[in-house]
Design an enzyme around this catalytic site. Structure first.
Site, PDB file in Angstrom:
ATOM      1  N   GLU A 217       0.844  -1.192   0.000  1.00 56.97           N
ATOM      2  CA  GLU A 217       0.000   0.000   0.000  1.00 56.97           C
ATOM      3  C   GLU A 217       0.884   1.249   0.000  1.00 56.97           C
ATOM      4  OE1 GLU A 217      -2.405   1.637  -0.695  1.00 56.97           O
ATOM      5  OE2 GLU A 217      -4.147   1.264   0.519  1.00 56.97           O
ATOM      6  N   ASP A 218       0.338   2.363  -0.469  1.00 58.05           N
ATOM      7  CA  ASP A 218       1.120   3.595  -0.460  1.00 58.05           C
ATOM      8  C   ASP A 218       1.156   4.246   0.917  1.00 58.05           C
ATOM      9  OD1 ASP A 218      -1.597   4.261  -0.543  1.00 58.05           O
ATOM     10  OD2 ASP A 218      -1.416   5.718  -2.167  1.00 58.05           O
TER      11      ASP A 218
ATOM     12  N   ASP B 156      -3.588   5.858   6.415  1.00 56.31           N
ATOM     13  CA  ASP B 156      -4.029   7.153   6.936  1.00 56.31           C
ATOM     14  C   ASP B 156      -5.021   6.864   8.070  1.00 56.31           C
ATOM     15  OD1 ASP B 156      -4.358   9.948   6.964  1.00 56.31           O
ATOM     16  OD2 ASP B 156      -5.923   9.898   5.459  1.00 56.31           O
TER      17      ASP B 156
ATOM     18  N   PHE C   6      -1.096  16.222   4.101  1.00 57.33           N
ATOM     19  CA  PHE C   6      -1.448  15.536   2.859  1.00 57.33           C
ATOM     20  C   PHE C   6      -0.257  15.600   1.911  1.00 57.33           C
ATOM     21  CE2 PHE C   6      -3.408  14.574  -1.148  1.00 57.33           C
ATOM     22  CZ  PHE C   6      -4.311  13.580  -0.805  1.00 57.33           C
TER      23      PHE C   6
ATOM     24  N   ARG D 235       1.541  12.056  -9.224  1.00 59.02           N
ATOM     25  CA  ARG D 235       2.006  10.699  -8.899  1.00 59.02           C
ATOM     26  C   ARG D 235       3.434  10.460  -9.389  1.00 59.02           C
ATOM     27  NH1 ARG D 235      -2.426   7.538  -7.246  1.00 59.02           N
ATOM     28  NH2 ARG D 235      -4.406   7.989  -8.252  1.00 59.02           N
TER      29      ARG D 235
END
Ligand code: IMP
Length: 179
Positions: free
Chosen positions: A98-99, A102, A151, A164
């Site tokens: 996963e990136d 959060d 963010f 990205r």
């Protein structure tokens, strides 16, 4: 540096070094086994591509795409599968890549969903962890970096599908987030 970037949080070099360490650790932990890497599209694609080139044990891939309902910077908790795995994971050693974790809602859903399919083992590897934002009890076994509650974009992560392709992880200027 990209003109929309306010500050670089993680440089290309820092990411490269840490991803190499993660790959080596995974190779040691799964010694003698095969690992099925499940990449979560689209955010994890760049991390995954670099990570697997640092894994020395037999590695297979599959992908899932999920979307959480909500605005681009706030997840609502409901998760929808946009693309499911191509093959069964029954009896396999599955590593979710996963990136970012959060709130943790996406991963909690994925772990429950994939666990119900009978893998031999299921672990999580995330590039980034934002623990301050967590609303559910979920933790990755492998973590690249713990970051503050900001963010971020780049190295696969987007804001409204942009940025990205930045080779580093960065925070954008406030006026960009405000649109
Ligand atoms: P969670 O369900 O709240 O843990 O968030 C999961 C998804 O939200 C991640 O896989 C990302 O796609 C997205 N996300 C959360 N924080 C960020 C961020 O700082 N930048 C870009 N995407 C993020």
């Amino acid at each position: 540096m990209h003109p929309d970037v306010q500050k670089v949080l993680l440089t290309e070099e820092e990411i490269r070094d840490r991803v190499k360490q993660l790959g080596q650790q995974i190779s040691r932990d799964y010694q003698g086994k095969k690992v099925l890497v499940v990449g979560i599209l689209k955010g994890a694609m760049i991390f995954l591509a670099d990570l697997v080139r640092n894994i020395s044990i037999p590695t297979y891939f599959d992908f899932m795409a999920v979307s959480s309902y909500g605005s681009s910077t706030q997840s609502s908790g409901a998760v929808r599968i946009l693309k499911d795995l191509d093959r069964s994971i029954e009896g396999k050693h599955v590593l979710i890549v996963e990136d970012i974790v959060d709130t943790g809602l996406t991963l909690k859903y994925l772990v429950e969903n994939l666990n119900s399919r009978g893998p031999e083992s299921l672990k999580i590897c995330t590039l980034l962890d934002k623990p301050e934002r967590r609303t559910v009890d979920i933790n990755a076994h492998y973590k690249g970096f713990t970051i503050p509650n900001e963010f971020v974009v780049g190295y696969g992560l987007d804001f409204n599908e942009r940025y990205r392709n930045l080779p580093y992880v960065a925070v954008l200027k406030p006026e960009i987030y405000q649109g």
